[in-house]
Design a protein around this motif. Sequence first.
Motif, mmCIF file in Angstrom:
data_model
loop_
_atom_site.group_PDB
_atom_site.id
_atom_site.type_symbol
_atom_site.label_atom_id
_atom_site.label_comp_id
_atom_site.label_asym_id
_atom_site.label_seq_id
_atom_site.Cartn_x
_atom_site.Cartn_y
_atom_site.Cartn_z
ATOM 1 N N GLY A 248 -20.671 5.978 0.794
ATOM 2 C CA GLY A 248 -19.854 4.783 0.960
ATOM 3 C C GLY A 248 -18.455 5.088 1.442
ATOM 4 O O GLY A 248 -17.700 4.184 1.764
ATOM 5 N N GLY A 249 -18.106 6.395 1.484
ATOM 6 C CA GLY A 249 -16.770 6.753 1.924
ATOM 7 C C GLY A 249 -16.493 6.353 3.357
ATOM 8 O O GLY A 249 -15.369 5.950 3.689
ATOM 9 N N GLU A 250 -17.522 6.432 4.211
ATOM 10 C CA GLU A 250 -17.318 6.061 5.610
ATOM 11 C C GLU A 250 -17.074 4.561 5.756
ATOM 12 O O GLU A 250 -16.349 4.125 6.656
ATOM 13 N N VAL A 251 -17.651 3.775 4.854
ATOM 14 C CA VAL A 251 -17.411 2.328 4.875
ATOM 15 C C VAL A 251 -15.970 2.039 4.474
ATOM 16 O O VAL A 251 -15.275 1.247 5.125
ATOM 17 N N GLN A 252 -15.513 2.676 3.408
ATOM 18 C CA GLN A 252 -14.127 2.502 2.996
ATOM 19 C C GLN A 252 -13.171 2.915 4.115
ATOM 20 O O GLN A 252 -12.207 2.209 4.413
ATOM 21 N N GLU A 253 -13.452 4.063 4.724
ATOM 22 C CA GLU A 253 -12.579 4.563 5.785
ATOM 23 C C GLU A 253 -12.533 3.599 6.963
ATOM 24 O O GLU A 253 -11.459 3.338 7.528
ATOM 25 N N ALA A 254 -13.702 3.062 7.342
ATOM 26 C CA ALA A 254 -13.746 2.144 8.486
ATOM 27 C C ALA A 254 -12.946 0.882 8.207
ATOM 28 O O ALA A 254 -12.210 0.391 9.071
ATOM 29 N N LEU A 255 -13.062 0.346 7.000
ATOM 30 C CA LEU A 255 -12.326 -0.869 6.657
ATOM 31 C C LEU A 255 -10.828 -0.607 6.551
ATOM 32 O O LEU A 255 -10.005 -1.425 6.984
ATOM 33 N N VAL A 256 -10.471 0.546 5.995
ATOM 34 C CA VAL A 256 -9.057 0.897 5.913
ATOM 35 C C VAL A 256 -8.472 1.058 7.307
ATOM 36 O O VAL A 256 -7.351 0.617 7.595
ATOM 37 N N ASN A 257 -9.251 1.672 8.202
ATOM 38 C CA ASN A 257 -8.782 1.833 9.581
ATOM 39 C C ASN A 257 -8.591 0.496 10.277
ATOM 40 O O ASN A 257 -7.796 0.396 11.226
ATOM 41 N N GLN A 258 -9.322 -0.517 9.834
ATOM 42 C CA GLN A 258 -9.164 -1.852 10.391
ATOM 43 C C GLN A 258 -8.040 -2.637 9.689
ATOM 44 O O GLN A 258 -7.837 -3.812 9.971
ATOM 45 N N GLY A 259 -7.348 -1.990 8.757
ATOM 46 C CA GLY A 259 -6.206 -2.630 8.111
ATOM 47 C C GLY A 259 -6.505 -3.341 6.818
ATOM 48 O O GLY A 259 -5.820 -4.312 6.471
ATOM 49 N N LEU A 260 -7.490 -2.877 6.061
ATOM 50 C CA LEU A 260 -7.885 -3.559 4.832
ATOM 51 C C LEU A 260 -6.707 -3.785 3.888
ATOM 52 O O LEU A 260 -6.540 -4.880 3.344
ATOM 53 N N TRP A 261 -5.865 -2.771 3.698
ATOM 54 C CA TRP A 261 -4.798 -2.887 2.712
ATOM 55 C C TRP A 261 -3.663 -3.806 3.156
ATOM 56 O O TRP A 261 -2.756 -4.096 2.381
ATOM 57 N N GLU A 262 -3.748 -4.290 4.383
ATOM 58 C CA GLU A 262 -2.751 -5.268 4.843
ATOM 59 C C GLU A 262 -3.297 -6.692 4.831
ATOM 60 O O GLU A 262 -2.571 -7.640 5.135
ATOM 61 N N PHE A 263 -4.571 -6.837 4.473
ATOM 62 C CA PHE A 263 -5.231 -8.128 4.648
ATOM 63 C C PHE A 263 -4.852 -9.100 3.545
ATOM 64 O O PHE A 263 -5.004 -8.810 2.360
ATOM 65 N N GLU A 264 -4.370 -10.270 3.942
ATOM 66 C CA GLU A 264 -4.011 -11.340 3.023
ATOM 67 C C GLU A 264 -4.894 -12.549 3.335
ATOM 68 O O GLU A 264 -4.654 -13.278 4.288
#
Length: 330
Positions: A248-264
């Motif tokens: 599941g690490g690749e899924v987390q990485e892909a979402l983070v690369n798409q800006g997950l932690w900035e998503f509101e």
Amino acid sequence: MPGMSDLPPSDAAPDDLTFPDDFPDGAFPDGGDQVYLEHLNGADLYFEVTGDPAAGEPPVVFLHGGPGYNSYSFQAAFGDRLPRAAVFLDQRGCGRSGPLEDTEQGADTLDLDTLVGDLDAVRDFLGAERIVPLGHGFGALIALEYARRHPTRTARVIAVNPWVHYPDLARTLLEEASARRSVPLDDPAGRVQAATPEGQHAPVGAARIEAAFELLNARDLLNALQFRDAPTRMRLEFLDAEGQLVGGGEVQEALVNQGLWEFEYPPFLAEIRRPVFVISGAHDRTSYPEQVQWVADLADADVTVLDAAHYPWLDDEDAFAQALEDALTR
């Protein structure tokens, strides 16, 4: 995910319905659970089905959290208590679904739009006119966006300990990490905003989460916030070991690369036109009360707070079953 400000509008009507190839008439054997690994929406998706999702009440579709987790532990711990047909989906790249790198979209394009498309492809494949998305943690984001995007295909949406504002969640994690390391809170938000050129997005969430994980590793930090006691954490670890599902690490990485932690997501909550029910654990400090309050206020959600933490079906199975029954029938 900054690009998610361009999320498309909701539908007006459902597409044509189809039925599983194994059962062209939409019929399922009595009492028989069905297991699928199907190529849908460009990905090999694994899901298990109990009951007939094309008959009777709209089926519940469980959307696990993580991101990058799987549906096994929920199904093993609570699946038998769901009061209607249910679908347990391992999201793309997760659990028993195919690797993210093998999808037609590739490993670098995973976003909320794609995950919502996967869910609708599963609904269409199973011949369910409407569904009840039941999302946990990160999965609640998919459930809520599905309801916003596809109101005619959604009977209601149930969010369990939802995560909808990721910069706020990152701050919560940083606050906890600072407290556990006995150091003053040093929120980098102001420095990041000051250093970001005008007109560009300031990556506050990413800076906060990086600072948090520098203080305390992700596993220990999330364990501290998500579990009420050690026995519940050990039970989940036992179920995970039993399921033998890792990754599941690749899924987390892909979402983070798409800006997950900035998503509101909160601005989109007010656009949801289907009933929203939140089941929250009072001891889940990743979600309650801040994340829950966003959904309650902006989606006019009905909120039930249990004496539980992030996995309420493990803390108090009966209370969670009653809350879920209420959410399905009110």
